[in-house]
Design a protein around this motif. Structure first.
Motif, PDB file in Angstrom:
ATOM      1  N   GLY A 187       0.845  -1.078  -0.076  1.00 24.05           N
ATOM      2  CA  GLY A 187       0.035  -0.215  -0.080  1.00 24.05           C
ATOM      3  C   GLY A 187       0.921   1.047  -0.021  1.00 24.05           C
ATOM      4  O   GLY A 187       2.084   1.165   0.012  1.00 24.05           O
ATOM      5  N   PHE A 188       0.228   2.371   0.036  1.00 18.56           N
ATOM      6  CA  PHE A 188       1.075   3.764   0.174  1.00 18.56           C
ATOM      7  C   PHE A 188       0.040   4.747   0.763  1.00 18.56           C
ATOM      8  O   PHE A 188      -1.097   4.645   0.775  1.00 18.56           O
ATOM      9  N   SER A 189       0.945   5.650   1.273  1.00 18.18           N
ATOM     10  CA  SER A 189       0.235   6.817   1.974  1.00 18.18           C
ATOM     11  C   SER A 189       1.083   8.199   1.357  1.00 18.18           C
ATOM     12  O   SER A 189       2.159   8.107   1.221  1.00 18.18           O
ATOM     13  N   ASP A 190       0.125   9.222   0.961  1.00 21.06           N
ATOM     14  CA  ASP A 190       0.821  10.413   0.105  1.00 21.06           C
ATOM     15  C   ASP A 190       0.661  11.461   1.211  1.00 21.06           C
ATOM     16  O   ASP A 190      -0.518  11.728   2.010  1.00 21.06           O
ATOM     17  N   TYR A 191       1.677  12.115   1.428  1.00 22.95           N
ATOM     18  CA  TYR A 191       1.671  13.383   2.211  1.00 22.95           C
ATOM     19  C   TYR A 191       2.388  14.680   1.337  1.00 22.95           C
ATOM     20  O   TYR A 191       3.410  14.405   0.908  1.00 22.95           O
ATOM     21  N   LEU A 192       1.704  15.772   1.794  1.00 17.97           N
ATOM     22  CA  LEU A 192       2.174  16.905   1.010  1.00 17.97           C
ATOM     23  C   LEU A 192       2.920  17.727   2.159  1.00 17.97           C
ATOM     24  O   LEU A 192       2.576  17.555   3.046  1.00 17.97           O
ATOM     25  N   PHE A 193       3.929  18.245   1.765  1.00 15.61           N
ATOM     26  CA  PHE A 193       4.827  19.090   2.498  1.00 15.61           C
ATOM     27  C   PHE A 193       5.358  20.308   1.753  1.00 15.61           C
ATOM     28  O   PHE A 193       5.737  20.231   0.492  1.00 15.61           O
ATOM     29  N   THR A 194       5.722  21.433   2.562  1.00 15.27           N
ATOM     30  CA  THR A 194       6.235  22.506   2.018  1.00 15.27           C
ATOM     31  C   THR A 194       7.689  23.045   2.612  1.00 15.27           C
ATOM     32  O   THR A 194       7.734  22.610   3.868  1.00 15.27           O
ATOM     33  N   VAL A 195       8.523  23.315   1.644  1.00 10.63           N
ATOM     34  CA  VAL A 195       9.753  23.719   2.158  1.00 10.63           C
ATOM     35  C   VAL A 195       9.914  25.149   1.872  1.00 10.63           C
ATOM     36  O   VAL A 195       9.542  25.769   0.811  1.00 10.63           O
ATOM     37  N   GLU A 196       9.809  26.008   2.993  1.00  9.28           N
ATOM     38  CA  GLU A 196       9.897  27.444   2.914  1.00  9.28           C
ATOM     39  C   GLU A 196      11.379  28.135   3.457  1.00  9.28           C
ATOM     40  O   GLU A 196      11.828  27.634   4.191  1.00  9.28           O
ATOM     41  N   ASP A 197      11.657  29.160   2.605  1.00  8.87           N
ATOM     42  CA  ASP A 197      13.125  29.894   2.881  1.00  8.87           C
ATOM     43  C   ASP A 197      12.140  31.091   4.071  1.00  8.87           C
ATOM     44  O   ASP A 197      11.889  32.070   3.515  1.00  8.87           O
ATOM     45  N   ARG A 198      12.492  30.982   5.427  1.00  5.06           N
ATOM     46  CA  ARG A 198      12.197  32.014   6.067  1.00  5.06           C
ATOM     47  C   ARG A 198      13.187  32.734   6.671  1.00  5.06           C
ATOM     48  O   ARG A 198      13.471  33.535   7.687  1.00  5.06           O
ATOM     49  N   THR A 199      14.637  32.618   6.083  1.00  4.98           N
ATOM     50  CA  THR A 199      15.879  33.379   6.722  1.00  4.98           C
ATOM     51  C   THR A 199      16.189  34.187   5.637  1.00  4.98           C
ATOM     52  O   THR A 199      16.379  33.906   4.347  1.00  4.98           O
ATOM     53  N   ALA A 200      16.324  35.652   6.043  1.00 11.65           N
ATOM     54  CA  ALA A 200      16.853  36.390   5.196  1.00 11.65           C
ATOM     55  C   ALA A 200      18.241  36.588   4.836  1.00 11.65           C
ATOM     56  O   ALA A 200      18.984  35.836   5.489  1.00 11.65           O
ATOM     57  N   PRO A 201      18.407  36.904   3.579  1.00 10.39           N
ATOM     58  CA  PRO A 201      19.870  36.881   3.233  1.00 10.39           C
ATOM     59  C   PRO A 201      20.665  37.739   4.233  1.00 10.39           C
ATOM     60  O   PRO A 201      20.216  38.516   4.937  1.00 10.39           O
ATOM     61  N   VAL A 202      21.867  37.640   4.231  1.00 13.31           N
ATOM     62  CA  VAL A 202      22.950  38.239   5.107  1.00 13.31           C
ATOM     63  C   VAL A 202      23.602  39.218   4.240  1.00 13.31           C
ATOM     64  O   VAL A 202      24.375  38.631   3.341  1.00 13.31           O
ATOM     65  N   ALA A 203      23.822  40.266   4.719  1.00 15.84           N
ATOM     66  CA  ALA A 203      24.600  41.454   3.933  1.00 15.84           C
ATOM     67  C   ALA A 203      25.940  41.684   4.718  1.00 15.84           C
ATOM     68  O   ALA A 203      25.932  41.995   5.749  1.00 15.84           O
ATOM     69  N   ILE A 204      26.855  41.360   4.185  1.00 18.46           N
ATOM     70  CA  ILE A 204      28.190  41.706   4.552  1.00 18.46           C
ATOM     71  C   ILE A 204      28.821  42.891   3.700  1.00 18.46           C
ATOM     72  O   ILE A 204      29.197  42.650   2.483  1.00 18.46           O
ATOM     73  N   CYS A 205      29.199  44.052   4.461  1.00 19.04           N
ATOM     74  CA  CYS A 205      29.842  45.035   3.682  1.00 19.04           C
ATOM     75  C   CYS A 205      31.144  45.430   3.869  1.00 19.04           C
ATOM     76  O   CYS A 205      31.613  45.318   5.278  1.00 19.04           O
ATOM     77  N   GLU A 206      31.637  45.936   3.123  1.00 20.79           N
ATOM     78  CA  GLU A 206      33.032  46.834   3.330  1.00 20.79           C
ATOM     79  C   GLU A 206      32.757  47.881   4.141  1.00 20.79           C
ATOM     80  O   GLU A 206      31.949  48.580   3.761  1.00 20.79           O
ATOM     81  N   ASP A 207      33.653  47.940   5.345  1.00 20.04           N
ATOM     82  CA  ASP A 207      33.534  49.107   6.189  1.00 20.04           C
ATOM     83  C   ASP A 207      34.616  50.270   5.963  1.00 20.04           C
ATOM     84  O   ASP A 207      35.655  49.543   5.879  1.00 20.04           O
ATOM     85  N   GLY A 208      34.157  51.275   5.908  1.00 17.55           N
ATOM     86  CA  GLY A 208      35.217  52.431   5.659  1.00 17.55           C
ATOM     87  C   GLY A 208      35.742  52.685   4.227  1.00 17.55           C
ATOM     88  O   GLY A 208      36.872  52.870   4.212  1.00 17.55           O
ATOM     89  N   LEU A 209      35.137  52.461   3.471  1.00 17.03           N
ATOM     90  CA  LEU A 209      35.539  52.429   1.996  1.00 17.03           C
ATOM     91  C   LEU A 209      35.883  53.835   1.657  1.00 17.03           C
ATOM     92  O   LEU A 209      35.217  54.852   1.891  1.00 17.03           O
ATOM     93  N   ASN A 210      36.929  53.949   0.986  1.00 18.32           N
ATOM     94  CA  ASN A 210      37.274  55.543   0.516  1.00 18.32           C
ATOM     95  C   ASN A 210      37.265  55.506  -0.873  1.00 18.32           C
ATOM     96  O   ASN A 210      37.683  54.715  -1.589  1.00 18.32           O
TER      97      ASN A 210
END
Length: 132
Positions: free
Chosen positions: A38-61
């Protein structure tokens, strides 16, 4: 992600690749010792709930190029600042990142629409706060 065999009697993970973002169908197929199945079916959802991470150069001239208007003699120097100039390894765990920049105030609130470049002129001499 395809088919894979699950052994409920061991403690090793059965899936070896990441499950992509989206809705998926998980089908359990089972067979007993008499050949009944026999078989059983299950729907599931994968979500991205984590924001991207911005890493910046500090003190650019940045240097402003020299120049002057032929009609007024006033300085017309400028520099172009792009997101790549200030990016220092920004990332997201689920996908690539799209970079854009804008001038921001002391509370890091954008003063303009985020875009692909900032034009800096002699009017910007000093410190310019930029958000990525």
């Amino acid at each position: 992600i395809g088919s894979f065999v699950v052994n409920p009697n061991n403690a090793t993970p059965e899936i070896t690749t990441a499950i992509p973002v989206g809705t998926h169908l998980l089908r359990y197929t089972y067979t007993d010792q008499c050949g009944n199945s026999g078989f059983s079916d299950y729907l599931f959802t994968v979500e991205d709930r984590t924001a991207p991470v911005a890493i910046c150069e500090d003190g650019l001239n940045i240097g402003i190029s020299s120049g002057s208007s032929s009609t007024t003699g006033l300085p017309t120097g400028f520099a172009v600042l792009t997101p790549e100039n200030i990016d220092n390894g920004s990332y997201d765990d689920c996908s690539g990142v799209t970079l854009s920049i804008a001038r921001v105030n002391a509370a890091n609130i954008a003063l303009e629409v985020y875009d692909q470049e900032l034009i800096l002129t002699c009017a910007d001499l000093g410190t310019v706060r930029v958000g990525l």
